[in-house]
Design a protein around this motif. Structure first.
Motif, PDB file in Angstrom:
ATOM      1  N   UNK A  96       0.810  -1.210   0.000  1.00 22.36           N
ATOM      2  CA  UNK A  96       0.000   0.000   0.000  1.00 22.36           C
ATOM      3  C   UNK A  96       0.849   1.267   0.000  1.00 22.36           C
ATOM      4  N   UNK A  97       2.158   1.129  -0.122  1.00 25.69           N
ATOM      5  CA  UNK A  97       3.032   2.293  -0.164  1.00 25.69           C
ATOM      6  C   UNK A  97       3.531   2.733   1.205  1.00 25.69           C
ATOM      7  N   UNK A  98       3.159   2.031   2.256  1.00 26.04           N
ATOM      8  CA  UNK A  98       3.628   2.349   3.598  1.00 26.04           C
ATOM      9  C   UNK A  98       4.778   1.443   4.000  1.00 26.04           C
ATOM     10  N   UNK A  99       5.003   1.360   5.291  1.00 29.08           N
ATOM     11  CA  UNK A  99       6.078   0.527   5.827  1.00 29.08           C
ATOM     12  C   UNK A  99       5.491  -0.632   6.622  1.00 29.08           C
ATOM     13  N   UNK A 100       6.239  -1.724   6.689  1.00 28.64           N
ATOM     14  CA  UNK A 100       5.852  -2.858   7.505  1.00 28.64           C
ATOM     15  C   UNK A 100       7.109  -3.459   8.125  1.00 28.64           C
ATOM     16  N   UNK A 101       6.927  -4.136   9.241  1.00 29.94           N
ATOM     17  CA  UNK A 101       8.014  -4.829   9.906  1.00 29.94           C
ATOM     18  C   UNK A 101       7.866  -6.306   9.581  1.00 29.94           C
TER      19      UNK A 101
END
Length: 108
Positions: free
Chosen positions: A39-44
């Motif tokens: 979605x264009x964000x960040x994830x861990x």
């Protein structure tokens, strides 16, 4: 001419949340890294094994409640999260406005 930017996506197989049962045991087998999500964000993301020692290592996205629980239990360095006993908790929930399965990693 089209321009592209580098992506730091994670390769490999992902954990199938639909196949999980609440209460299953798991262990993170790698350090966590922050990467771009779809979605264009960040994830861990980290590698995880669910079940016994012969279980397959797969990628798992660690949500904020799980991250906070891991920090409370083991500290801020994700190296210290590895090979610790975790219990899986799943909930049907809304994720970004869509029905989905929320996966929570609970330190034992």
């Amino acid at each position: 001419m089209a321009e592209f930017s580098k992506s730091n996506g994670v390769g490999g197989k992902w954990l199938d949340k639909k196949s999980l049962k609440g209460g299953e045991k798991a262990r993170l087998t790698s350090e966590a890294i922050e990467t771009d999500n779809q979605q264009g964000g960040k994830q861990i993301v980290a590698k995880i094994k669910v079940g016994g020692t012969s279980a397959e290592e797969v990628n798992v996205s660690i949500n904020n409640p799980s991250k906070n629980a891991l920090i409370d239990a083991f500290g801020t360095d994700s190296k210290d999260w590895m090979n610790k006993n975790l219990t899986i908790h799943i909930e049907k929930t809304l994720i970004a406005g869509k029905r989905g399965i929320g996966l929570y990693l609970l330190p034992d």
